[in-house]
Design an enzyme around this catalytic site. Sequence first.
Site, PDB file in Angstrom:
ATOM      1  CG  ASP A 138      24.825 -43.447  63.395  1.00 46.46           C
ATOM      2  OD1 ASP A 138      23.983 -43.825  62.550  1.00 46.46           O
ATOM      3  OD2 ASP A 138      24.985 -44.032  64.478  1.00 46.46           O
TER       4      ASP A 138
HETATM    5  C1  BGC Z   1      22.492 -46.523  63.705  1.00 43.56           C
HETATM    6  C2  BGC Z   1      23.472 -47.015  62.657  1.00 43.56           C
HETATM    7  C3  BGC Z   1      22.711 -47.432  61.414  1.00 43.56           C
HETATM    8  C4  BGC Z   1      21.884 -46.273  60.926  1.00 43.56           C
HETATM    9  C5  BGC Z   1      21.070 -46.589  59.687  1.00 43.56           C
HETATM   10  C6  BGC Z   1      21.576 -45.460  63.158  1.00 43.56           C
HETATM   11  O1  BGC Z   1      20.590 -45.124  64.085  1.00 43.56           O
HETATM   12  O2  BGC Z   1      23.202 -46.037  64.818  1.00 43.56           O
HETATM   13  O3  BGC Z   1      24.225 -48.085  63.149  1.00 43.56           O
HETATM   14  O4  BGC Z   1      23.605 -47.893  60.439  1.00 43.56           O
HETATM   15  O5  BGC Z   1      20.970 -45.878  61.952  1.00 43.56           O
HETATM   16  O6  BGC Z   1      20.057 -47.483  59.970  1.00 43.56           O
END
Ligand code: BGC
Length: 735
Positions: A227
């Site tokens: 993530d």
């Molecule tokens: C989120 C993810 C997301 C990523 C990119 C993160 O903060 O938890 O679900 O895909 O950001 O935007």
Amino acid sequence: MTKVDLNFVEGLTLEERADLVSGTDFWFTAKVTGMDPMLMTDGPSGLRKQVNVHSAMDQSIEAVCFPCSALTASSFDDAMLEKLGKNLGTAARAEKIGVLLGPGVNIKRSPLAGRNFEYFSEDPLLAGRMGTAYVKGVQSTGVGVSVKHFATNNREDQRFTNSSDVDERTLREIYLAQFERIVKLAHPATLMCSYNKLNGVQVSQNQHLLTHILRDEWGYQGLVMSDWGAVVDHVAAIKAGLDLEMPGKGDASKEEIVQAVKEGRLQESTLNRSALRVLKMAERYGYPTVAAPEYDMEAQHEFARQLADDSIVLLKNENKELPLNKDAKLAVIGELAEKPRFEGGGSSHVNAHRVVTPKEVMPQNASYAQGYRLDSDQPDDQLTKEALELAKNSDQVVVFAGFPEAMESEGFDKKSISLPANQNQLIDQLLAVNAHVTVVLQNGSAVEMPWEPKVPAIVETYLAGEAVGEATWDILSGQVNPSGKLSETFPVQLTDNPTYPTFGKDRRHEVYREGIFMGYRYYDAKKLAVRFPFGHGLSYTNFEYRNLAIKENSDDVEVSFDLANTGKQAGKEVAQIYVANHASQTVMPVDELRDFVKVELNPGETKHVALKLLRRAFAWYNAETATWEADNGKYEILVGSSSRDIRLCQEFELTIGTNPLGKITGETYVGELMENADAQIKQVIAEFQLTDVFEKFMSPELAPVFANIPLRSLTMADVDAKTVHELIQKLNELE
Ligand code: BGC
């Protein structure tokens, strides 16, 4: 023809390989000799591709906003989820996106969790089925997915550092089962590891999860990315099974890897393995030179409407309050009709193509009053007065209520699940002047409804996507017969939830003390009243269930029944199959959802439904032996319209599992042994001339005490230790 293999990787410089295992920026993989970068973007309900594709947080391109996952899961409709995936994949392809960052399949453990709108369910089977269909749909278009957030990211507060402390059985049965299903059946291109720690170990560095379970046990072949910002120690993460750090930290990312290889802290073969996975992903899903296929945004808007139609849940409909009477004078009340909540906040936020508000498309016989202000929870006297005046002079009232955007988003958890005070108060006041009130809800997760007993009709639309207005009126007017079912329990009050005493209470640890007793598994075990149970949802027609039959085969159990539409209107019913295990020697939920099927029926029509439950549908995870065990013995199959509206049930005896006694030891109890004693066991007991002894122990007078004696203590009943030892040995030699 694929050009990427280990030779290709080994032909790259160390710097290039080190470059590959981190993103070059927020959304791209690295460019190396012979391979172009690949673009990935969010998210589950629509594309969030940045206008300036290299920027972290820019304006995103216009995209169709589909309903959030909390709503789409309420469809219980695999085929519709697959179509959703196809729509998203088609749009992603046209935008040259290689991998779509979704779906999110975390389990809704607490209704307070800020991101529940983005997740499917409190039940792993439902979340897994919806996720599998979605992933198959996206990937059928040639676009990859990233199934997230692996795993146990069930709260938002302190999500980067908090440790989810979960016992192994609960982990496998509740929090990993949906990932396992998706990995095994849909082969997602990538998985995104979550921010949090799991049992004290940062998930991005968690070898047990990322390698032992995911790869060694489930056979996962794809790539694991982090993530955004989840990596703490990149070298440790790669060693544990992470392939791609997102986003990259610029040159620092490369340097730390190069340095670690040079110093012998990271083996080149380990780096090469991850670099190869990144290249394979970029090769398969990156296609920057291919001309973008056309896609029709209006057709996708229409699909967004159909998906919401298929998913909206009719929670209550007393005295046929709905569908609305066409000739009635109608009052439409609530600012949410004008400024609907149709999508969630955070990374899934889409720059919606064409939002149709409920107010815009309300029927001609309707008048609107704002009723309350969304930016405050205090009543506004003037707005209240206007709304009550309108309600008084109308035949039916539709009031739109829900959580304002500020209350619910990725990044933080809710403090309460009650509607703002001004909305609750207005609903009460409306009921005092007009009994014909329908409440339409727009919210991302379960909500308290203190006014429920007084309201004749309630419709749950969650965050319905950009066609929110059209879909809401499709249901209210009866143009579409509702067929959605709740994918989560709505408790009477937040404090009833099993996680209430612990959720979000400790900054460093989230302890899953409720174990497997989460969601309906808890409410049912406690026999607790709920506002609306898991799986609940009404229709404008009636369904009857008949003729349940169960047949055990050599490796599955066949369940069949007839489902009839006995009403006057075509409709769809979600028939739910729950399994109750009465055989196990271990703690089991009252029953668990093990299959479901959505059936479309014309008035008067009957369809025969037949399905097969595989052995796993009867199994529980034994953490001591690290295996899934299905106990032989008595089970019950329950078929119903919701978890608490069971229409047919039948007991049967499972024989394709294993003896629930397991290995017989000195600690096996006399009662346990005798309750599970088959002819073979009885025969052995007879050979040892112990039949009389055991029968005496199991007699009504002695059983309360003697059934509760372990075999090793039979010496107290004059059986010598050597005989006991040999008996146990002999019993264990049985097949
Ligand atoms: C989120 C993810 C997301 C990523 C990119 C993160 O903060 O938890 O679900 O895909 O950001 O935007």
